[in-house]
Each structure stands twice: as structure tokens, then as C-alpha cells.
Design a protein around this motif. Structure first.
Motif, PDB file in Angstrom:
ATOM      1  N   ARG A 159       0.851  -1.194   0.000  1.00 18.78           N
ATOM      2  CA  ARG A 159       0.000   0.000   0.000  1.00 18.78           C
ATOM      3  C   ARG A 159       0.886   1.243   0.000  1.00 18.78           C
ATOM      4  N   THR A 160       1.172   1.737  -1.183  1.00 14.12           N
ATOM      5  CA  THR A 160       1.906   2.987  -1.295  1.00 14.12           C
ATOM      6  C   THR A 160       0.926   4.125  -1.551  1.00 14.12           C
ATOM      7  N   LYS A 161      -0.040   3.859  -2.374  1.00 13.67           N
ATOM      8  CA  LYS A 161      -1.148   4.778  -2.624  1.00 13.67           C
ATOM      9  C   LYS A 161      -2.331   3.924  -3.046  1.00 13.67           C
ATOM     10  N   SER A 162      -3.505   4.521  -3.127  1.00 19.09           N
ATOM     11  CA  SER A 162      -4.719   3.731  -3.348  1.00 19.09           C
ATOM     12  C   SER A 162      -4.919   3.327  -4.808  1.00 19.09           C
ATOM     13  N   ASP A 163      -4.296   4.034  -5.739  1.00 22.21           N
ATOM     14  CA  ASP A 163      -4.569   3.785  -7.164  1.00 22.21           C
ATOM     15  C   ASP A 163      -4.338   2.338  -7.603  1.00 22.21           C
ATOM     16  N   PRO A 164      -3.176   1.715  -7.298  1.00 22.85           N
ATOM     17  CA  PRO A 164      -2.959   0.325  -7.740  1.00 22.85           C
ATOM     18  C   PRO A 164      -4.011  -0.635  -7.206  1.00 22.85           C
ATOM     19  N   MET A 165      -4.358  -0.501  -5.921  1.00 24.75           N
ATOM     20  CA  MET A 165      -5.345  -1.391  -5.332  1.00 24.75           C
ATOM     21  C   MET A 165      -6.707  -1.202  -6.001  1.00 24.75           C
ATOM     22  N   LEU A 166      -7.115   0.046  -6.212  1.00 24.84           N
ATOM     23  CA  LEU A 166      -8.411   0.315  -6.836  1.00 24.84           C
ATOM     24  C   LEU A 166      -8.435  -0.165  -8.287  1.00 24.84           C
ATOM     25  N   THR A 167      -7.296  -0.033  -8.964  1.00 22.73           N
ATOM     26  CA  THR A 167      -7.211  -0.488 -10.351  1.00 22.73           C
ATOM     27  C   THR A 167      -7.420  -1.995 -10.444  1.00 22.73           C
ATOM     28  N   LEU A 168      -6.754  -2.745  -9.565  1.00 19.51           N
ATOM     29  CA  LEU A 168      -6.915  -4.202  -9.579  1.00 19.51           C
ATOM     30  C   LEU A 168      -8.291  -4.608  -9.062  1.00 19.51           C
ATOM     31  N   ALA A 169      -8.816  -3.867  -8.095  1.00 18.66           N
ATOM     32  CA  ALA A 169     -10.153  -4.175  -7.571  1.00 18.66           C
ATOM     33  C   ALA A 169     -11.207  -4.020  -8.659  1.00 18.66           C
ATOM     34  N   ALA A 170     -10.975  -3.081  -9.582  1.00 19.18           N
ATOM     35  CA  ALA A 170     -11.933  -2.856 -10.670  1.00 19.18           C
ATOM     36  C   ALA A 170     -11.999  -4.032 -11.643  1.00 19.18           C
ATOM     37  N   LEU A 171     -10.977  -4.907 -11.604  1.00 19.47           N
ATOM     38  CA  LEU A 171     -10.984  -6.071 -12.495  1.00 19.47           C
ATOM     39  C   LEU A 171     -11.864  -7.207 -11.971  1.00 19.47           C
ATOM     40  N   GLY A 172     -12.391  -7.047 -10.754  1.00 16.34           N
ATOM     41  CA  GLY A 172     -13.265  -8.081 -10.204  1.00 16.34           C
ATOM     42  C   GLY A 172     -12.519  -9.306  -9.725  1.00 16.34           C
ATOM     43  N   PRO A 173     -11.614  -9.166  -8.740  1.00 15.81           N
ATOM     44  CA  PRO A 173     -10.884 -10.334  -8.240  1.00 15.81           C
ATOM     45  C   PRO A 173     -11.789 -11.269  -7.444  1.00 15.81           C
ATOM     46  N   LEU A 174     -11.308 -12.481  -7.214  1.00 13.90           N
ATOM     47  CA  LEU A 174     -12.036 -13.425  -6.368  1.00 13.90           C
ATOM     48  C   LEU A 174     -12.023 -12.970  -4.917  1.00 13.90           C
ATOM     49  N   TYR A 175     -10.930 -12.333  -4.514  1.00 17.29           N
ATOM     50  CA  TYR A 175     -10.795 -11.899  -3.131  1.00 17.29           C
ATOM     51  C   TYR A 175      -9.845 -10.715  -3.076  1.00 17.29           C
ATOM     52  N   ILE A 176     -10.135  -9.801  -2.138  1.00 14.63           N
ATOM     53  CA  ILE A 176      -9.223  -8.693  -1.845  1.00 14.63           C
ATOM     54  C   ILE A 176      -9.298  -8.409  -0.356  1.00 14.63           C
ATOM     55  N   SER A 177      -8.180  -8.182   0.278  1.00 18.11           N
ATOM     56  CA  SER A 177      -8.152  -7.961   1.721  1.00 18.11           C
ATOM     57  C   SER A 177      -9.048  -6.779   2.101  1.00 18.11           C
ATOM     58  N   PRO A 178      -9.795  -6.903   3.205  1.00 12.83           N
ATOM     59  CA  PRO A 178     -10.673  -5.802   3.615  1.00 12.83           C
ATOM     60  C   PRO A 178      -9.911  -4.576   4.088  1.00 12.83           C
ATOM     61  N   ASP A 179      -8.694  -4.767   4.595  1.00 14.52           N
ATOM     62  CA  ASP A 179      -7.863  -3.654   5.061  1.00 14.52           C
ATOM     63  C   ASP A 179      -6.406  -4.126   5.074  1.00 14.52           C
TER      64      ASP A 179
END
Length: 561
Positions: free
Chosen positions: A437-457
Motif C-alpha cells: 500500500r503505497t497509494k490507493s490507485d494500484p489497489m483500486l485499479t486491480l479491484a476494478a478487475l473483479g478479483p475473487l478476493y481482496i483484503s478488507p484492510d
């Protein structure tokens, strides 16, 4: 002015600013039930519907309903930022009660009870008990205490998790140190067992140290270094990390006033460390096997006897023979040695820091806050393309047999390696990514692809990353997930004279590109520069490719033999 609608809408009032608020409280008699909400968490519509029914059936003109936007009303500033439904009961301009949550039966029960009290106040048979808007109601005080206690417990839990993570990292670092010095350990002789010289030219005498020195020669050990060292209580505490012994307080409080004697003991015939080649990396790693704790066991036997237990030494052991008893009756051990490699490495950092520094052991940093993200492996190319711009934020990436960390097995790190496993493996495989977690952009970008799972925090994510990608004692660099696949191996063909030819495309005199074979090596192994090239014709029989031995490697093998 406070906004009102027609019909059913008149049952409630919306308060959007300070003027609406002041007007409502000034002109309204009876009990006001106010649903306090924020811009990001709207009013509780379902609960308000129940309250409208209560007003119509039991409240009449003495019960009033309102919705107040805390972000726009000054006196409600303390209710901003809440996600829990909050209800204010107001009468005579005073705050009577604050309720939280969505327990409809309980909320209605309290409202009716307070309404009954307010009616008595209006009739003059009772006094109203409220608080000013700068004060906390009893309900708020109880809630604040609960929230504070919850935060304290959470802070303690997080501190415990952090301390445990630090301790795991520390143990791995100490293991790395111990792996690089399996032939050495230490013995510390405490001041209480050392006789100081009577003159300035005399020498300090320690019977326990002398006895250990004599016995070292018998068991193949030697004193590699010995020094007088002043140790503080803090030094002792760090030195005894992972050690089962607890030294008496009477001994520790003045231990810094006199120097200890510290001996570095090593094996006369060092233990040879084998080196093996890792199957998953090009890095050679040290395989110490049962080497750890060998010298620690030997020296512990000298100090504590064959029990090797500081709490239960043999009567004829060094630590019992030279035990010191103070006037208070407290018994103090004359010396100490670590009984395991973790404790040994911790002691070496305090007692011989220069010897630890030259080992060049890279201290493992604490893992950064991270998210764990899981995709279907069959989407790997798509995910890699999207993630490549922030490749530096990807801590780990690998392919596993499932998305269950308890049963999943790692398949490989690289997509081209996964593709070699076949469609059946790819179909069920999962792509697991650890993202810093350096900034939110990478996480949000990958989250937009619809992963099976992403950590809640990130707190959960950091723990999950350690589960999926447990830290290794010996560093092993993971391959770059975007690394291109290696070129296919060159294929060779042999002719009837056993000369070697290699396929190669060339532009012919007529301008056409044709596939042919070029002579690259003679039958005796002599390489051919700019060898003959001839096109492959349809009439030419198909020949199976053959393997060509690397003559340079063969020569090296011969030299090795």
C-alpha cells in the motif's frame, strides 16, 4: 425554514441548517425525536416509518419527528462522522436522551416512556431533566466509555500483533546469524564468581572459567577470544533473549559495577557446511541440517552437566560447584551459556558485535502494509498487463492450486511456467498477488478487475501476505512476473555424415524468404563459421532433431573429475 411536505410528509420535518434547527426547538412543544444523519450516511428510512406509525397511533400533537443533517448544524458537530444510527430526544430546547442503533422495539419503548414524562412536564406535574447542548447525556457517557474501551482493546490487540510480528522477524534474523557461525558460542562469567586482584599488577581469577578452559581441550573445543566486559541490566536482558534462565534481582541491580569475563568458544575441528543448489532459484543456499545447536549442546554440557538445563544442573557441574550464595541466602550462578542457537545469536550481538557485523547478515525489515488479491489464473495475462505500470508495488506474485491458504500449493511464479502445466491445471489455478500500500490507485485499479478476493484492510492483508508468502530464513529473490519466457532451445539435425545443421530462414536471390538448414558443427565437434546453407525441399525426408552436447561444459566436467 424547515421543509414540510403534504399529507404523510407532514409527520416529519427536515432540518438542513442552523436556522431550521433553532426554529424547530423554539416553536415546538412536546417531545421531538430527531434522526441525526450525515452526508455520507443518510437517515434511517425504515426506522422513521415505524416512528410515524407511533406518532399517529399514540403520540399525537405531543410527539414530533425530524431528520437533521449533522454536517450543516453547528450544535450537532459531535455527531458528524458516525455510521451508527443516532437518535436525539429533545424537549423544551434541551437534550433529554441520546439513543444509538436500530433496535426498533427498544427505541419505541424509550420514546413512549420519555413522551409520558414530557406530557407530565407540560401538565405541570413533573420537572424536565435534560442537559445543555455542550454536555454529554448519561447515554452518551456510557457509549463513549464503551467506544474508548473498545479502542483500547483494539490498540492492545494491534500492539500484540505488531510485537509478535517483530519477534518473528527477530528470530529469523537471529537464525541467519546462527547459521553463519555454527562453530562458535559464548560463556559469560559473572562478577560474583570472579576474585579481583589485590594489587594493580595482579590478575582477576575465576575458578569456573579455569575449569571450563581445561575441560574444553578434552572435548575438542578451544577459547578463541576472551575479554573483560561491563554489562548493564539492559545488556543482560537482551543477552538472555529466548533463554529459560531468570537471574536474581540482587545480582542484576549492581552488575554494572564490576566487569564480567566473556569467553568465545569454538570447535577445534569446524563443522563443514554443505551447500546445495535450490530447485526454485539460481541462488545457492546454506543447508545446515542438524548443525545448529551442536556446539551449544557441547558447551551447555560443560556448564550444566548432561542435563544441559540451567534450572536443573547436575551437582558436579561447573554452575553448581562454583555457585555463589549471598548473605540473604540467594544463590547466584557463576556463569551462563546459551542452550540454543537463537539465544546464542542474541548474546553474540551484545558480547561480540564486531564479529556479527562482519557476517554481513541483512536484517529483515518489518513487512510493509499490504493487500492480498486473488484472481483466476486463466486471467493472468489480463491482470499482468493492467498491473505492469505499478510493478514496483507488487511484493509477491505466484500461482497456487486453490484460493484456500490452508491447502493451496504453490505451482510457480511465472506465467510461461504455468502455461507448460496444461489447461487442466490453469483452469483451477489461482493467481495470488501481494500489493504494497503505497497509494490507493494500484489497489483500486486491480479491484476494478473483479478479483475473487481482496483484503478488507491492510492489517488483515499484511497477515494474509505472510500466510501465503511466508518469509524465508535464507533470502531467495523471486523472479520478475513480467519476465519474458526464455527463447525456445535451438534444434539441430544430423546428416548422413553426422555433421550438425541448424534451421534458419534466409532471403534467396529471387527475393523469397525460405526455410533452410545451415552447417554449424562437424561430426568431430569442430564449430563451423558461416557454414553452407541449403533450403529444405519438399522431397527432402523429414529428420528428427538431435541434442548437441556443449563441449565447453563437458570439458569443465572432465576438469572437475
Amino acid at each position: 425554514m424547515a421543509g414540510k411536505g403534504k399529507g404523510a410528509a407532514q409527520l416529519q420535518v427536515k432540518l438542513d441548517n442552523d436556522q431550521d434547527w433553532d426554529t424547530m426547538l423554539k416553536n415546538t412543544k412536546g417531545l421531538i425525536v430527531i434522526d441525526v444523519y450525515t452526508d455520507w450516511c443518510g437517515p434511517c428510512i425504515a426506522m422513521m416509518s415505524n416512528l410515524k406509525k407511533v406518532k399517529l397511533e399514540q403520540g399525537g400533537d405531543n410527539l414530533h419527528l425530524a431528520q437533521a443533517r449533522a454536517d450543516a448544524i453547528t450544535v450537532l458537530s459531535r455527531f458528524r462522522g458516525r455510521s451508527e444510527p443516532t437518535w436525539l430526544l429533545v424537549a423544551g430546547g434541551q437534550l433529554v436522551k441520546v439513543l444509538f442503533g436500530t433496535d426498533s422495539p427498544q427505541l419505541i419503548k424509550v420514546i413512549l416512556k420519555e413522551l409520558e414524562k414530557e406530557i407530565k412536564v407540560l401538565e405541570g406535574t413533573a420537572e424536565r431533566k435534560g442537559v445543555g447542548w455542550n454536555e454529554l447525556t448519561e447515554d452518551e457517557q456510557i457509549k463513549a466509555a464503551e467506544v474508548f474501551a473498545k479502542k483500547e482493546m483494539e490498540a492492545e490487540r494491534l500492539k500484540l500483533e505488531e510485537d509478535m510480528a517483530k519477534d518473528r522477524a527477530k528470530r529469523r534474523n537471529l537464525t541467519r546469524i546462527a547459521r553463519r557461525m555454527p562453530n562458535q558460542t559464548v560463556v559469560v562469567y559473572f562478577p560474583h564468581g570472579i576474585k579481583e586482584p589485590e594489587t594493580s599488577t595482579g590478575k582477576r581469577v575465576c575458578q569456573a572459567a579455569y575449569r571450563v578452559m581445561v575441560r574444553c581441550d578434552v572435548v575438542g573445543l578451544q577459547i578463541a577470544d576472551q575479554l573483560d566486559l561491563t554489562l548493564t541490566r539492559e545488556d543482560i536482558e537482551q543477552m538472555l533473549y529466548n533463554s529459560p534462565i531468570v537471574l536474581p534481582e540482587e545480582m542484576l541491580k549492581n552488575i554494572h559495577e564490576r566487569q564480567c569475563i566473556v569467553s568465545l568458544i569454538q570447535k577445534i575441528s569446524p563443522i563443514a557446511l554443505e551447500r546445495r543448489h535450490s530447485s526454485t532459484s539460481r541462488i545457492s543456499v546454506i543447508s545446515v541440517g542438524d548443525v545448529l545447536n551442536v556446539i551449544e549442546d557441547s558447551v551447555a554440557s560443560l556448564i550444566y552437566g548432561d542435563t544441559r538445563d540451567p534450572h536443573n544442573p547436575r551437582e558436579d557441574s561447573v554452575v553448581k560447584i562454583y555457585e555463589v550464595e549471598l548473605e540473604s541466602g540467594t544463590k547466584i550462578p557463576p556463569c551462563w551459556t546459551p542452550v540454543d542457537f537463537i539465544s546464542k545469536a542474541a548474546a553474540m550481538q551484545i558480547l561480540f558485535p564486531q564479529k556479527v557485523r562482519v557476517l554481513d547478515v541483512i536484517e529483515e525489515p518489518m513487512p510493509p502494509p499490504a493487500y492480498l488479491i486473488i484472481f483466476e489464473a486463466k486471467r493472468a495475462k489480463e491482470v499482468l498487463d493492467v498491473a505492469e505500470p505499478f510493478a514496483s508495488d507488487v511484493l509477491h506474485l505466484a500461482y497456487f492450486t486453490s484460493d484456500d491458504p490452508g491447502t493451496a500449493e504453490k505451482i510457480c511464479h511465472l506465467l510461461h511456467e504455468l502455461e507448460k502445466k496444461g489447461e487442466e491445471v490453469i483452469e483451477s489455478a489461482k493467481m495470488v498477488i501481494a500489493l504494497e500500500r503505497t497509494k490507493s490507485d494500484p489497489m483500486l485499479t486491480l479491484a476494478a478487475l473483479g478479483p475473487l478476493y481482496i483484503s478488507p484492510d491492510t492489517r488483515s492483508g499484511t497477515r494474509e501476505v505472510e500466510t501465503w508468502f511466508p518469509p524465508k530464513i535464507e533470502w531467495q529473490a523471486e523472479p520478475d512476473p513480467w519476465e519474458p519466457p526464455p527463447p525456445p532451445p535451438i534444434q539441430y539435425w544430423q546428416d548422413e555424415d553426422e555433421n550438425f545443421w541448424m534451421e534458419e530462414e534466409r532471403t534467396c536471390s529471387d527475393g523469397e524468404i525460405r526455410l533452410g538448414r545451415r552447417l554449424v558443427r562437424l561430426a568431430d565437434g569442430t564449430p563451423v563459421e558461416d557454414g553452407e546453407w541449403k533450403p529444405i525441399t519438399d522431397s527432402e525426408p523429414e529428420l528428427p532433431p538431435v541434442k548437441v552436447k556443449d563441449t565447453k561444459k563437458e570439458k569443465k566436467k572432465e576438469k572437475g573429475k
